[in-house]
Enzyme design. Structure first.
Site, PDB file in Angstrom:
ATOM      1  N   ARG A   1      11.959  -1.374  -0.880  1.00  0.00           N
ATOM      2  CA  ARG A   1      13.163  -0.804  -0.289  1.00  0.00           C
ATOM      3  C   ARG A   1      13.264  -1.254   1.173  1.00  0.00           C
ATOM      4  NH1 ARG A   1      14.993  -0.230  -4.569  1.00  0.00           N
ATOM      5  NH2 ARG A   1      15.652   1.679  -5.612  1.00  0.00           N
TER       6      ARG A   1
ATOM      7  N   HIS B   1      19.677  -7.824  -3.119  1.00  0.00           N
ATOM      8  CA  HIS B   1      19.117  -6.789  -4.017  1.00  0.00           C
ATOM      9  C   HIS B   1      19.297  -7.207  -5.478  1.00  0.00           C
ATOM     10  CE1 HIS B   1      18.074  -2.245  -4.310  1.00  0.00           C
ATOM     11  NE2 HIS B   1      17.637  -2.890  -5.377  1.00  0.00           N
TER      12      HIS B   1
HETATM   13  P1  NDP Z   1       5.724   3.299  -9.633  1.00  0.00           P
HETATM   14  O1  NDP Z   1       5.987   4.722  -9.288  1.00  0.00           O
HETATM   15  O2  NDP Z   1       5.270   2.980 -11.011  1.00  0.00           O
HETATM   16  O3  NDP Z   1       4.625   2.691  -8.639  1.00  0.00           O
HETATM   17  C1  NDP Z   1       4.604   3.001  -7.279  1.00  0.00           C
HETATM   18  C2  NDP Z   1       3.318   2.449  -6.682  1.00  0.00           C
HETATM   19  O4  NDP Z   1       3.383   2.636  -5.258  1.00  0.00           O
HETATM   20  C3  NDP Z   1       2.070   3.170  -7.180  1.00  0.00           C
HETATM   21  O5  NDP Z   1       1.008   2.280  -7.348  1.00  0.00           O
HETATM   22  C4  NDP Z   1       1.777   4.143  -6.037  1.00  0.00           C
HETATM   23  O6  NDP Z   1       0.412   4.506  -5.903  1.00  0.00           O
HETATM   24  C5  NDP Z   1       2.194   3.310  -4.853  1.00  0.00           C
HETATM   25  N1  NDP Z   1       2.455   4.183  -3.693  1.00  0.00           N
HETATM   26  C6  NDP Z   1       3.351   5.165  -3.581  1.00  0.00           C
HETATM   27  N2  NDP Z   1       3.233   5.786  -2.385  1.00  0.00           N
HETATM   28  C7  NDP Z   1       2.233   5.158  -1.747  1.00  0.00           C
HETATM   29  C8  NDP Z   1       1.600   5.342  -0.496  1.00  0.00           C
HETATM   30  N3  NDP Z   1       1.996   6.310   0.359  1.00  0.00           N
HETATM   31  N4  NDP Z   1       0.580   4.527  -0.156  1.00  0.00           N
HETATM   32  C9  NDP Z   1       0.161   3.566  -1.008  1.00  0.00           C
HETATM   33  N5  NDP Z   1       0.702   3.335  -2.230  1.00  0.00           N
HETATM   34  C10 NDP Z   1       1.726   4.131  -2.588  1.00  0.00           C
HETATM   35  O7  NDP Z   1       7.061   2.494  -9.288  1.00  0.00           O
HETATM   36  P2  NDP Z   1       7.584   1.106  -9.889  1.00  0.00           P
HETATM   37  O8  NDP Z   1       6.458   0.150  -9.864  1.00  0.00           O
HETATM   38  O9  NDP Z   1       8.278   1.334 -11.179  1.00  0.00           O
HETATM   39  O10 NDP Z   1       8.686   0.702  -8.802  1.00  0.00           O
HETATM   40  C11 NDP Z   1       8.340   0.513  -7.444  1.00  0.00           C
HETATM   41  C12 NDP Z   1       9.578   0.328  -6.584  1.00  0.00           C
HETATM   42  O11 NDP Z   1      10.146  -0.956  -6.768  1.00  0.00           O
HETATM   43  C13 NDP Z   1      10.750   1.267  -6.857  1.00  0.00           C
HETATM   44  O12 NDP Z   1      10.533   2.557  -6.327  1.00  0.00           O
HETATM   45  C14 NDP Z   1      11.894   0.539  -6.156  1.00  0.00           C
HETATM   46  O13 NDP Z   1      11.953   0.932  -4.803  1.00  0.00           O
HETATM   47  C15 NDP Z   1      11.481  -0.931  -6.250  1.00  0.00           C
HETATM   48  N6  NDP Z   1      12.362  -1.694  -7.146  1.00  0.00           N
HETATM   49  C16 NDP Z   1      13.154  -2.672  -6.602  1.00  0.00           C
HETATM   50  C17 NDP Z   1      13.956  -3.456  -7.398  1.00  0.00           C
HETATM   51  C18 NDP Z   1      14.746  -4.570  -6.828  1.00  0.00           C
HETATM   52  O14 NDP Z   1      15.635  -5.122  -7.516  1.00  0.00           O
HETATM   53  N7  NDP Z   1      14.489  -5.011  -5.609  1.00  0.00           N
HETATM   54  C19 NDP Z   1      14.027  -3.238  -8.859  1.00  0.00           C
HETATM   55  C20 NDP Z   1      13.128  -2.204  -9.337  1.00  0.00           C
HETATM   56  C21 NDP Z   1      12.330  -1.469  -8.487  1.00  0.00           C
HETATM   57  P3  NDP Z   1      -0.357   5.322  -7.056  1.00  0.00           P
HETATM   58  O15 NDP Z   1      -0.510   4.323  -8.194  1.00  0.00           O
HETATM   59  O16 NDP Z   1      -1.636   5.681  -6.441  1.00  0.00           O
HETATM   60  O17 NDP Z   1       0.524   6.477  -7.436  1.00  0.00           O
HETATM   61  C1  OXD Z   2      15.608  -0.092  -8.819  1.00  0.00           C
HETATM   62  C2  OXD Z   2      16.371  -1.128  -8.127  1.00  0.00           C
HETATM   63  O1  OXD Z   2      15.000   0.757  -8.165  1.00  0.00           O
HETATM   64  O2  OXD Z   2      17.094  -1.890  -8.804  1.00  0.00           O
HETATM   65  O3  OXD Z   2      15.585  -0.099 -10.070  1.00  0.00           O
HETATM   66  O4  OXD Z   2      16.270  -1.255  -6.914  1.00  0.00           O
END
Ligand code: NDP
Ligand code: OXD
Length: 309
Positions: A224, A272
């Protein structure tokens, strides 16, 4: 009992068709034409208007049409006990892994330098280090991040990963917690962020993080935009501490025309598009979650409101 589609940017048409077929008893409405507000039981939401969801007194759950839920949770009017569900993979993982690999290869193969040379018809091969000498750090090892890490490792890059809680991933050195962030960053020639936006991760890619990264390293942000402190990134690029950045997400989207990222010679901007939600890939998960909720069964992708993801 109805389903309300709440998004100014997404097309409701494929969702209307899928819901009509799979859940024929549930009328499909599109905000702001919500019909009787008390009839709405489920909201399909992507960047809903702040305050809209709070106006639905009998709402049982918000089904977010993406993996990131920050645009829903940031609404101060959202009831604290309202279940929020996110997409878990639903076709997002593969394109995210492909984007991350593209970005890392772009920097490792010097593509930016060659594009600049081509603009001046300069034929000048440059030194190119092999993947084995390009350690990559992946921030976030969740549904998407772990596949990103594995995809990069499969292409010969030494990969380290960072998450909130400890993880074990074959062939990947893992780090957990804020206290291990600097050590994780210190040896990452490219940092790829796939973090969710939460109170803990907002502004995490700041001057302190860039100072911890090796001189001449690169940033890829597909998490993000609010993770990045824009001024700190520009300063790090201008001083040479960072050699380049590929950014898919921004604090303000669309990225304003006057923003310096657009014209910075070492920044690649994409709008994006790392992994847009494809309705055909996500419908089954959304429909199945509504069915589960109707049966009183636990849904998938339930967001922990206290963690923020
Ligand atoms: P998940 O919830 O499956 O994974 C999130 C990961 O981030 C986990 O490993 C979590 O740790 C880690 N995390 C969260 N908070 C912290 C912290 N404070 N410190 C360290 N690590 C942290 O999410 P997804 O993988 O499904 O998606 C991740 C993000 O990707 C979405 O939230 C979105 O913002 C972005 N996204 C962007 C897209 C784009 O087109 N650019 C498309 C899809 C997603 P833990 O495993 O320990 O819980
Ligand atoms: C998502 C994105 O979070 O597209 O799925 O950014």
């Amino acid at each position: 009992m109805s389903i309300l589609f709440c998004s100014d940017s997404e097309d409701p048409a494929p969702w209307r068709d899928a819901i009509a077929q799979a859940l024929p008893g549930m009328p499909f409405r599109v905000w702001p034409d919500a019909g009787a507000l008390e009839d709405v039981r489920y909201a399909l939401a992507w960047r809903p208007q702040p305050g809209a969801l709070a106006r639905l007194p009998n709402l049982r759950a918000v089904l977010v049409l993406g993996a990131g839920v920050d645009s829903v949770l940031s609404d101060p009017a959202l009831p604290l006990d309202l279940p929020v569900l996110r997409l878990v993979d639903a076709g997002l993982v593969e394109p995210m892994a492909a984007y991350a690999l593209l970005a890392v290869l772009y920097f490792q193969r010097r593509a930016g330098a060659y594009l600049r040379q081509q603009a001046h018809a300069v034929w000048q091969p440059r030194e190119q280090l092999p993947p084995a000498r390009w350690p990559v750090g992946v921030m976030g090892l969740g549904t998407i991040g772990r596949v990103v890490a594995q995809r990069l490792a499969a292409n010969g890059f030494p990969v380290r990963g960072w998450s909130r809680t400890p993880k074990h991933l074959d062939g990947i050195e893992t780090f957990a917690g804020r206290e291990r962030l600097a050590a994780f960053l210190a040896q990452s020639r490219v940092v790829v962020s796939v973090l969710p936006l939460t109170a803990q991760t907002a502004g995490i890619l700041d001057a302190t993080a860039f100072a911890a990264m090796p001189e001449g390293s690169y940033l890829v942000n597909i998490g993000r935009g609010d993770h990045v402190v824009d001024g700190d990134l520009l300063a790090a690029l201008d001083s040479g501490r960072l050699a380049g950045a590929m950014l898919d997400v921004f604090r303000e989207e669309p990225l304003p025309a006057a923003h310096p990222f657009w014209r910075h010679p070492r920044v690649v901007v994409t709008p994006h598009v790392a992994a847009p939600t494809v309705a055909a890939d996500a419908q089954a998960q959304v429909v199945e979650n509504i069915r589960r909720l109707e049966r009183g069964e636990p849904p998938t992708g339930l967001v922990d409101r206290s963690r923020g993801y």
